[in-house]
Scaffold this motif. Structure first.
Motif, short mmCIF file in Angstrom:
data_model
loop_
_atom_site.label_atom_id
_atom_site.label_comp_id
_atom_site.label_asym_id
_atom_site.label_seq_id
_atom_site.Cartn_x
_atom_site.Cartn_y
_atom_site.Cartn_z
N ARG A 15 0.81 -1.22 -0.08
CA ARG A 15 -0.07 0.01 -0.14
C ARG A 15 0.85 1.12 0.08
N TRP A 16 0.65 2.05 -1.01
CA TRP A 16 1.44 3.19 -0.84
C TRP A 16 0.77 4.07 0.22
N PRO A 17 1.70 4.82 1.00
CA PRO A 17 1.40 5.52 2.07
C PRO A 17 0.76 7.01 1.49
N GLY A 18 0.11 7.65 2.36
CA GLY A 18 -0.39 8.73 1.67
C GLY A 18 -2.01 8.79 2.06
N SER A 21 -4.75 6.54 -1.09
CA SER A 21 -3.94 5.38 -0.70
C SER A 21 -4.35 4.53 -1.98
N PHE A 22 -3.27 3.78 -2.38
CA PHE A 22 -3.53 2.68 -3.45
C PHE A 22 -3.11 1.35 -2.84
N ALA A 23 -3.59 0.30 -2.84
CA ALA A 23 -3.07 -0.93 -2.47
C ALA A 23 -3.16 -1.95 -3.52
N GLY A 41 -2.03 -3.92 -18.85
CA GLY A 41 -2.82 -3.15 -17.88
C GLY A 41 -3.15 -1.93 -17.95
N GLU A 42 -4.27 -1.41 -17.63
CA GLU A 42 -4.50 0.14 -17.91
C GLU A 42 -3.59 1.02 -17.00
N SER A 43 -3.43 2.36 -17.49
CA SER A 43 -2.69 3.13 -16.65
C SER A 43 -3.25 3.27 -15.06
N GLY A 44 -2.44 3.03 -14.26
CA GLY A 44 -2.84 3.35 -12.88
C GLY A 44 -3.33 1.78 -12.09
N SER A 45 -3.06 0.96 -13.01
CA SER A 45 -3.27 -0.40 -12.56
C SER A 45 -2.25 -1.13 -11.63
N GLY A 46 -1.46 -0.41 -11.27
CA GLY A 46 -0.45 -0.89 -10.46
C GLY A 46 0.84 -1.63 -10.96
N LYS A 47 1.15 -1.56 -12.58
CA LYS A 47 2.10 -2.11 -13.19
C LYS A 47 3.52 -1.86 -12.70
N SER A 48 3.71 -0.43 -12.55
CA SER A 48 4.95 0.03 -12.01
C SER A 48 5.31 -0.31 -10.72
N THR A 49 4.04 -0.27 -9.84
CA THR A 49 4.01 -0.65 -8.55
C THR A 49 4.54 -2.35 -8.34
N LEU A 50 4.11 -3.13 -9.01
CA LEU A 50 4.42 -4.42 -9.26
C LEU A 50 5.83 -4.70 -9.46
N PHE A 92 13.52 1.68 -15.78
CA PHE A 92 12.67 2.50 -14.99
C PHE A 92 11.90 3.24 -15.99
N GLN A 93 10.44 3.34 -15.79
CA GLN A 93 9.44 4.27 -16.55
C GLN A 93 10.19 5.66 -16.75
N GLN A 94 10.76 6.11 -15.55
CA GLN A 94 11.37 7.51 -15.73
C GLN A 94 12.70 7.73 -15.83
N ASP A 173 10.12 -1.31 -17.94
CA ASP A 173 8.75 -0.55 -17.44
C ASP A 173 8.56 0.48 -18.75
N GLU A 174 7.75 0.13 -19.90
CA GLU A 174 7.41 0.81 -20.89
C GLU A 174 8.89 1.31 -21.73
N PRO A 175 9.68 0.55 -21.96
CA PRO A 175 11.03 0.70 -22.45
C PRO A 175 10.86 1.43 -23.84
N SER A 206 4.16 -2.98 -21.49
CA SER A 206 3.78 -2.17 -22.54
C SER A 206 2.36 -1.96 -22.78
N HIS A 207 1.92 -0.72 -23.18
CA HIS A 207 0.55 -0.43 -23.69
C HIS A 207 0.17 -1.10 -25.07
N ASP A 208 1.01 -1.65 -25.84
CA ASP A 208 0.84 -2.20 -27.03
C ASP A 208 0.73 -3.81 -27.19
N1 LIG Z 1 5.49 7.20 -5.33
C1 LIG Z 1 4.10 6.85 -5.21
N2 LIG Z 1 3.50 7.62 -4.01
C2 LIG Z 1 2.34 7.36 -3.74
N3 LIG Z 1 1.43 6.62 -4.43
C3 LIG Z 1 1.97 6.32 -5.55
C4 LIG Z 1 3.33 6.35 -6.08
N4 LIG Z 1 3.41 5.51 -7.34
C5 LIG Z 1 2.16 5.32 -7.59
N5 LIG Z 1 1.46 5.31 -6.74
C6 LIG Z 1 -0.11 5.21 -6.67
O1 LIG Z 1 -0.15 3.79 -7.30
C7 LIG Z 1 -1.29 3.87 -8.23
C8 LIG Z 1 -0.68 2.84 -9.39
O2 LIG Z 1 0.47 3.43 -9.84
P1 LIG Z 1 1.39 2.75 -10.94
O3 LIG Z 1 2.57 3.52 -11.31
O4 LIG Z 1 1.87 1.23 -10.43
O5 LIG Z 1 0.36 2.34 -12.21
P2 LIG Z 1 0.93 1.92 -13.70
O6 LIG Z 1 -0.05 0.63 -14.05
O7 LIG Z 1 2.24 1.60 -13.81
O8 LIG Z 1 0.39 3.04 -14.46
P3 LIG Z 1 0.84 3.87 -15.89
O9 LIG Z 1 0.38 2.83 -16.89
O10 LIG Z 1 0.45 5.04 -16.07
O11 LIG Z 1 2.52 3.76 -15.79
C9 LIG Z 1 -1.16 5.38 -8.79
O12 LIG Z 1 -2.60 5.49 -9.04
C10 LIG Z 1 -0.93 6.09 -7.36
O13 LIG Z 1 -2.13 6.23 -6.56
#
Ligand SMILES: Nc1ncnc2c1ncn2[C@@H]1O[C@H](COP(=O)(O)OP(=O)(O)OP(=O)(O)O)[C@@H](O)[C@H]1O
Ligand SMILES: [Mg+2]
Length: 232
Positions: A15-18, A21-23, A41-50, A92-94, A173-175, A206-208
């Protein structure tokens, strides 16, 4: 740890703190050694978090995340960084380049912390130059500061940094998000050549979905993870 799985997540939650929050919860995600996986997975679905959980840049709050037989929570922060440098080439995505480091400094950086990767490079500087050339970076760019490159050039430096020394795992991550079609296809050819030659395990976001043909397996976030969003 399941047999032959180089990446093994069981009941992993984060779970991201704040305030908003996103878990993310992953009951099970296994990747076999040498397998290439396209993660959709769609944007915001947690791919980068995973991917961050797999790389150990964030630690699961509960459950287990094992990489090449090591449960990441058993490592201290410092040893996790070294473990990542040795085991995983990360794009990394960034990008996360050192802005004031040169192109060559950035590409060679992981080798400082990864003796096995370093050993696989007979001549690291030449290898860095060859990767730059294969990725279509202009000659003479080696000593330029990363901060002075175009976004597409920075992405290629991030790619070279991940590939150098052939780590056993590549996490991308989306290289290709900032590359034109030709550069994208060159990069994919280069990456898959290394993946095949070194039996590298690959997870690429990837989104493709048209790229699926090139991978052993396509995984959709909806199939392996549940997410919870909480606005407060
Ligand atoms: N550094 C962070 N601090 C707090 N919350 C974060 C952070 N990074 C991501 N999140 C939360 O996690 C959610 C999922 O983000 P994530 O980057 O994992 O999605 P994604 O599937 O990679 O999206 P995208 O396709 O846009 O890259 C975001 O909506 C956001 O709420
Ligand atoms: Mg992302």
């Amino acid at each position: 740890m399941s047999k032959d799985s180089i990446i093994d997540l069981k009941d992993a939650r984060f779970r991201w703190p704040g305030r908003a929050s996103f878990a993310l919860s992953v009951p099970e995600f296994l990747v076999e050694k040498g397998q290439s996986v396209l993660l959709l997975g769609e944007s915001g679905s947690g791919k980068s978090t995973l991917l961050s959980m797999i790389c150990g840049t964030i630690l699961a709050d509960s459950g287990s995340v094992s990489v090449n037989g090591t449960d990441l929570k058993t490592l201290s922060g410092w040893s996790r960084d070294r473990f990542r440098a040795e085991q995983i080439g990360v794009i990394f995505q960034q990008f996360n380049l050192l802005p004031f480091g040169s192109v060559t400094d950035n590409i060679l950086l992981p080798l400082k912390f990864a003796p096995s990767r370093r050993k696989r490079c007979h001549n690291p500087s030449r290898q860095a130059a060859e990767l730059c050339q294969a990725l279509g970076l202009p000659e003479g760019i080696a000593s330029s500061k990363a901060a002075n490159l175009s976004v597409g050039q920075q992405q290629r430096v991030a790619v070279a940094r991940a590939l150098i020394g052939a780590p056993p795992i590549l996490i991308a991550d989306e290289p290709t998000s900032s590359l034109d079609e030709l550069a994208q296809s060159n990069f994919l050819d280069l990456m898959f050549h290394q993946v095949a030659a070194q039996e590298t395990t690959l997870i690429m976001v990837s989104h493709d979905p048209r790229l699926a043909d090139r991978f052993d397996r396509t995984v959709h976030m909806n199939d392996i993870a549940t997410i919870q969003r909480q606005a407060s």
